[in-house]
Design a protein around this motif. Structure first.
Motif, PDB file in Angstrom:
ATOM      1  N   LEU A 189      37.728  19.259  78.282  1.00 35.40           N
ATOM      2  CA  LEU A 189      36.956  18.436  78.898  1.00 35.40           C
ATOM      3  C   LEU A 189      35.224  18.520  77.384  1.00 35.40           C
ATOM      4  CD1 LEU A 189      34.859  16.557  80.623  1.00 35.40           C
ATOM      5  CD2 LEU A 189      34.732  18.343  81.795  1.00 35.40           C
ATOM      6  N   TRP A 229      33.557  15.368  70.519  1.00 38.45           N
ATOM      7  CA  TRP A 229      34.243  14.110  70.058  1.00 38.45           C
ATOM      8  C   TRP A 229      32.950  12.628  70.672  1.00 38.45           C
ATOM      9  CZ3 TRP A 229      37.598  16.411  68.352  1.00 38.45           C
ATOM     10  CH2 TRP A 229      37.638  16.723  66.164  1.00 38.45           C
ATOM     11  N   LEU A 264      41.752  11.666  73.613  1.00 38.25           N
ATOM     12  CA  LEU A 264      41.371  12.693  74.785  1.00 38.25           C
ATOM     13  C   LEU A 264      41.306  12.028  76.085  1.00 38.25           C
ATOM     14  CD1 LEU A 264      39.045  15.076  72.096  1.00 38.25           C
ATOM     15  CD2 LEU A 264      41.889  15.092  73.167  1.00 38.25           C
ATOM     16  N   ALA A 265      39.853  10.815  75.864  1.00 36.10           N
ATOM     17  CA  ALA A 265      39.725  10.597  77.221  1.00 36.10           C
ATOM     18  C   ALA A 265      40.858  10.271  78.292  1.00 36.10           C
ATOM     19  CB  ALA A 265      38.783   9.072  77.044  1.00 36.10           C
ATOM     20  N   TYR A 282      35.267   6.866  82.476  1.00 34.36           N
ATOM     21  CA  TYR A 282      36.457   6.338  81.367  1.00 34.36           C
ATOM     22  C   TYR A 282      36.031   4.714  81.236  1.00 34.36           C
ATOM     23  CZ  TYR A 282      41.180   5.059  79.154  1.00 34.36           C
ATOM     24  OH  TYR A 282      42.028   4.531  78.580  1.00 34.36           O
ATOM     25  N   GLN A 321      36.337  16.723  74.083  1.00 38.56           N
ATOM     26  CA  GLN A 321      36.321  15.950  74.648  1.00 38.56           C
ATOM     27  C   GLN A 321      34.800  14.850  74.060  1.00 38.56           C
ATOM     28  OE1 GLN A 321      37.230  12.979  74.400  1.00 38.56           O
ATOM     29  NE2 GLN A 321      37.233  11.372  75.581  1.00 38.56           N
ATOM     30  N   LEU A 338      42.955  12.974  79.149  1.00 38.14           N
ATOM     31  CA  LEU A 338      42.036  13.498  80.586  1.00 38.14           C
ATOM     32  C   LEU A 338      42.256  12.650  81.197  1.00 38.14           C
ATOM     33  CD1 LEU A 338      39.012  14.785  79.037  1.00 38.14           C
ATOM     34  CD2 LEU A 338      39.955  15.976  79.935  1.00 38.14           C
ATOM     35  N   HIS A 350      38.341   9.916  70.310  1.00 36.92           N
ATOM     36  CA  HIS A 350      37.734  10.246  71.286  1.00 36.92           C
ATOM     37  C   HIS A 350      38.662   9.206  72.784  1.00 36.92           C
ATOM     38  CE1 HIS A 350      34.363  10.514  74.264  1.00 36.92           C
ATOM     39  NE2 HIS A 350      34.567   9.329  73.727  1.00 36.92           N
TER      40      HIS A 350
END
Length: 157
Positions: free
Chosen positions: A8, A14, A66-67, A105, A11, A70, A63
């Protein structure tokens, strides 16, 4: 949960790169970037490692990836907590954290599709801070629920 927290933080870093480079203003489609899953000219700078920090397409792509990681992790986490009777007391926390990540998100996608409309972009950043707060509180709750070792009293003190 600590690994999740570390991811996190990466993220959020980023996200700061995306904001600082104005990378949200390019490739305003989702999930594709100019028709593909990989960023066009994403590896065009030399040395190649610099693309991760200076190439608008690559920064935005990282980004996004990674989102998504997550998001999948958050959903898996809720399922894991729900299935483990020993973790039942943390179910609400896991749902709160995961719900915020789902919201985040969606806000990220909305920010991108609206060409970074200011109110949506600011909300996206504010929810990131809220997620950090909920994660830290959740970690504190876990720590508080763990049994503490009994320290015997020292006589004569």
């Amino acid at each position: 949960l600590l690994g999740f927290g570390a991811l996190l933080m990466i993220q959020i870093f980023w996200g700061a790169l995306v904001a600082g480079l104005n990378a949200g203003f390019v490739f305003n489609t989702f999930p594709f970037m100019n028709g593909g899953l990989l960023p066009p000219k994403g590896w065009s700078q030399d040395p190649w490692i610099i693309n991760f920090f200076e190439n608008l397409a690559t920064v935005q792509w990282v980004h996004r990836v990674l989102a998504t990681v997550l998001l999948i992790g958050a959903i898996r986490f809720v399922v894991k907590v729900r299935r483990d009777p020993g973790l039942a007391r943390f179910h609400r926390w896991s749902v709160a954290l995961s719900g915020l990540i789902v919201l985040q998100y969606g806000l990220g996608i909305t920010t991108l599709l609206t060409h970074v409309k200011t109110a949506i972009g600011v909300t996206h950043q504010a929810v990131a801070l809220l997620i950090v707060g909920v994660l830290l509180t959740f970690l504190h709750q876990i720590r508080q629920s763990q049994p503490r070792p009994v320290v015997p009293a020292v006589e004569g003190v």
